[in-house]
Design an enzyme around this catalytic site. Structure first.
Site, PDB file in Angstrom:
ATOM      1  N   ARG A 101      52.755  31.646  42.373  1.00 55.12           N
ATOM      2  CA  ARG A 101      51.321  31.887  42.568  1.00 55.12           C
ATOM      3  C   ARG A 101      50.648  30.520  42.652  1.00 55.12           C
ATOM      4  O   ARG A 101      50.718  29.723  41.707  1.00 55.12           O
ATOM      5  CB  ARG A 101      50.746  32.690  41.401  1.00 55.12           C
ATOM      6  CG  ARG A 101      49.221  32.652  41.365  1.00 55.12           C
ATOM      7  CD  ARG A 101      48.615  33.652  40.420  1.00 55.12           C
ATOM      8  NE  ARG A 101      48.774  34.993  40.957  1.00 55.12           N
ATOM      9  CZ  ARG A 101      48.115  36.060  40.511  1.00 55.12           C
ATOM     10  NH1 ARG A 101      47.251  35.936  39.513  1.00 55.12           N
ATOM     11  NH2 ARG A 101      48.314  37.248  41.044  1.00 55.12           N
ATOM     12  N   HIS A 128      47.943  37.961  49.536  1.00 59.02           N
ATOM     13  CA  HIS A 128      48.517  38.511  48.296  1.00 59.02           C
ATOM     14  C   HIS A 128      49.483  39.629  48.716  1.00 59.02           C
ATOM     15  O   HIS A 128      49.241  40.816  48.462  1.00 59.02           O
ATOM     16  CB  HIS A 128      47.389  39.045  47.400  1.00 59.02           C
ATOM     17  CG  HIS A 128      47.789  39.251  45.972  1.00 59.02           C
ATOM     18  ND1 HIS A 128      49.065  39.007  45.489  1.00 59.02           N
ATOM     19  CD2 HIS A 128      47.067  39.691  44.890  1.00 59.02           C
ATOM     20  CE1 HIS A 128      49.100  39.284  44.199  1.00 59.02           C
ATOM     21  NE2 HIS A 128      47.911  39.694  43.812  1.00 59.02           N
ATOM     22  N   GLN A 131      50.892  42.400  46.294  1.00 57.15           N
ATOM     23  CA  GLN A 131      49.873  43.389  45.935  1.00 57.15           C
ATOM     24  C   GLN A 131      49.811  44.485  47.008  1.00 57.15           C
ATOM     25  O   GLN A 131      49.664  45.671  46.703  1.00 57.15           O
ATOM     26  CB  GLN A 131      48.506  42.722  45.795  1.00 57.15           C
ATOM     27  CG  GLN A 131      47.399  43.662  45.405  1.00 57.15           C
ATOM     28  CD  GLN A 131      47.522  44.166  43.983  1.00 57.15           C
ATOM     29  OE1 GLN A 131      47.625  43.379  43.052  1.00 57.15           O
ATOM     30  NE2 GLN A 131      47.500  45.478  43.793  1.00 57.15           N
ATOM     31  N   ASP A 223      37.762  44.019  45.924  1.00 61.51           N
ATOM     32  CA  ASP A 223      38.331  42.937  45.115  1.00 61.51           C
ATOM     33  C   ASP A 223      37.154  42.110  44.598  1.00 61.51           C
ATOM     34  O   ASP A 223      36.024  42.243  45.096  1.00 61.51           O
ATOM     35  CB  ASP A 223      39.254  42.083  46.016  1.00 61.51           C
ATOM     36  CG  ASP A 223      39.901  40.924  45.278  1.00 61.51           C
ATOM     37  OD1 ASP A 223      40.067  40.995  44.046  1.00 61.51           O
ATOM     38  OD2 ASP A 223      40.247  39.918  45.951  1.00 61.51           O
ATOM     39  N   CYS A 263      42.754  45.756  43.164  1.00 59.89           N
ATOM     40  CA  CYS A 263      43.954  45.059  42.693  1.00 59.89           C
ATOM     41  C   CYS A 263      43.831  44.633  41.241  1.00 59.89           C
ATOM     42  O   CYS A 263      44.841  44.393  40.590  1.00 59.89           O
ATOM     43  CB  CYS A 263      44.261  43.880  43.597  1.00 59.89           C
ATOM     44  SG  CYS A 263      43.022  42.568  43.536  1.00 59.89           S
ATOM     45  N   ARG A 291      53.007  47.580  41.156  1.00 57.28           N
ATOM     46  CA  ARG A 291      53.421  46.183  41.350  1.00 57.28           C
ATOM     47  C   ARG A 291      54.892  46.035  40.927  1.00 57.28           C
ATOM     48  O   ARG A 291      55.684  45.379  41.597  1.00 57.28           O
ATOM     49  CB  ARG A 291      52.550  45.238  40.517  1.00 57.28           C
ATOM     50  CG  ARG A 291      51.101  45.134  40.975  1.00 57.28           C
ATOM     51  CD  ARG A 291      50.974  44.439  42.315  1.00 57.28           C
ATOM     52  NE  ARG A 291      51.529  43.089  42.312  1.00 57.28           N
ATOM     53  CZ  ARG A 291      50.894  41.998  41.862  1.00 57.28           C
ATOM     54  NH1 ARG A 291      49.664  42.097  41.410  1.00 57.28           N
ATOM     55  NH2 ARG A 291      51.466  40.809  41.907  1.00 57.28           N
TER      56      ARG A 291
HETATM   57  N1  NVA Z   1      41.067  37.539  45.304  1.00 62.17           N
HETATM   58  C1  NVA Z   1      41.470  37.446  43.924  1.00 62.17           C
HETATM   59  C2  NVA Z   1      42.629  38.339  43.641  1.00 62.17           C
HETATM   60  C3  NVA Z   1      43.069  38.385  42.205  1.00 62.17           C
HETATM   61  C4  NVA Z   1      44.306  39.213  41.977  1.00 62.17           C
HETATM   62  C5  NVA Z   1      41.788  35.993  43.595  1.00 62.17           C
HETATM   63  O1  NVA Z   1      42.418  35.318  44.416  1.00 62.17           O
HETATM   64  O2  NVA Z   1      41.393  35.533  42.519  1.00 62.17           O
HETATM   65  N1   CP Z   2      46.247  41.914  40.860  1.00 59.48           N
HETATM   66  C1   CP Z   2      46.802  40.819  40.332  1.00 59.48           C
HETATM   67  O1   CP Z   2      47.505  40.037  41.002  1.00 59.48           O
HETATM   68  O2   CP Z   2      46.558  40.650  38.997  1.00 59.48           O
HETATM   69  P1   CP Z   2      46.861  39.359  38.129  1.00 59.48           P
HETATM   70  O3   CP Z   2      45.944  38.268  38.607  1.00 59.48           O
HETATM   71  O4   CP Z   2      46.577  39.774  36.715  1.00 59.48           O
HETATM   72  O5   CP Z   2      48.311  38.969  38.320  1.00 59.48           O
END
Ligand code: NVA
Ligand code: CP
Length: 307
Positions: A101, A128, A131, A223, A263, A291
């Site tokens: 990540r 993502h 997801q 989101d 998500c 997930r």
């Molecule tokens: N768009 C959000 C998704 C979190 C799972 C982010 O990147 O923070």
């Molecule tokens: N939806 C998602 O990726 O959640 P986290 O940021 O908690 O991993």
């Protein structure tokens, strides 16, 4: 050749369906596959915070007979002290897969170019894709199919919007991204999704009017308005996204049996009202559970194709 999963379209539409089918099987029999038995270790690296991704990869890797090695990047040498390429060359001698990540998509590409083991995008600024595998699995469970459904994403033209456009088009869905004009999804992503949809019978469009866009929708998704790394823009964004909340009134304009995805983490009162998030049409806890199953399927699938 080692396959990686850095963006939703790193697999074909047929391969997406294959992974989802494997996820269905793994969900029915969670301990039926032990691909990493040996044990083999999977590195799961976080440059950003996480609850779902961290837990679902850790649980999934152990379900598959492997050992999850969770690395918080601040505690590693990667970044300031050691390049991504050198990190990849070190890790791929010792682990079966690398899950990461991070911020820039280019970093993931550099990792993959220098790794002989599969690299999985566990969220970047651009996509993502893990997801989306979970979201598609959830939609399929609740609607019995994917192709032909209308999915309307309401909110920021961010990593989730990009993944909905591409993965939804791959699944033959009619995907609409509804954003304030200033936050439209990237033009190259919309173009790529449109091209994919032409081959799957789906369609892709962008709108700036939530009330119109949600008519006849089978699935509504949203989101956060403030993604990780954008915290300083929060006040401005909250102003700019006024009118883009999924609330009961907007939900009523969709099909009566529409389901709602998020998500998570969710910010009640901003991108979604508490009433909708905690209401009967939301399928978010199934989505969060999925997930695990979707990522297990992805890891099994990639392992079968690793060198
Ligand atoms: N768009 C959000 C998704 C979190 C799972 C982010 O990147 O923070
Ligand atoms: N939806 C998602 O990726 O959640 P986290 O940021 O908690 O991993």
């Amino acid at each position: 050749m080692t396959r990686h999963f850095l963006r939703d379209d790193d697999i074909s539409p047929a391969e997406q369906a294959e992974i989802l089918q494997l996820a269905v099987e793994l969900k029915a029999k969670p301990h039926s596959r032990k691909v990493f038995e040996g044990p083999k270790t999977v590195a799961v690296i976080f440059d950003k915070t996480s609850t779902r991704t961290r837990v679902s990869f850790a649980v999934g890797i152990s379900d598959l007979g492997g050992v999850p090695l969770i690395i918080d990047a601040q505690g590693s040498q990667m970044g300031a002290k050691e390049s991504v390429a050198d990190t990849a060359r070190v890790l791929d001698r010792q682990v079966a897969q690398i899950v990461w990540r991070t911020y820039a998509q280019a970093g993931l590409e550099e990792m993959a170019q220098n790794s002989n083991v599969p690299v999985i995008n566990a969220l970047s600024d651009d996509f993502h894709p893990c997801q989306l595998l979970a979201d598609l699995l959830t939609i399929q469970e609740h609607k019995g199919k994917l192709a032909g459904l209308k999915l309307v994403y309401i909110g920021d033209g961010n990593n989730m919007a990009n993944s909905y456009l591409i993965a939804g088009a791959m699944a033959g869905m009619h995907v609409v991204a509804v954003t304030p004009e200033k936050y439209s999804p990237a033009a190259d992503v919309v173009a790529k999704a449109t091209q994919i949809a032409a081959g799957t019978g789906g369609s892709v469009s962008v709108s700036h009017v939530p009330k119109e866009a949600v008519v006849d929708a089978d699935v509504l998704a949203t989101d956060t308005w403030v993604s990780m790394g954008q915290e300083a823009e929060k006040a401005q964004r909250v102003k700019d996204f006024a009118g883009f909340t999924i609330d009961s009134e907007l939900l009523k304009a969709a099909k009566a049996d529409a389901i709602v995805l998020h998500c998570l983490p969710a910010y009640r009162g901003y991108e979604i009202s508490a009433e909708v998030l905690d209401g009967k049409q939301a399928v978010i806890w199934d989505e969060a559970e999925n997930r695990l199953h979707a990522q297990k399927a992805l890891m099994v699938w990639l392992d079968q194709r690793a060198k």
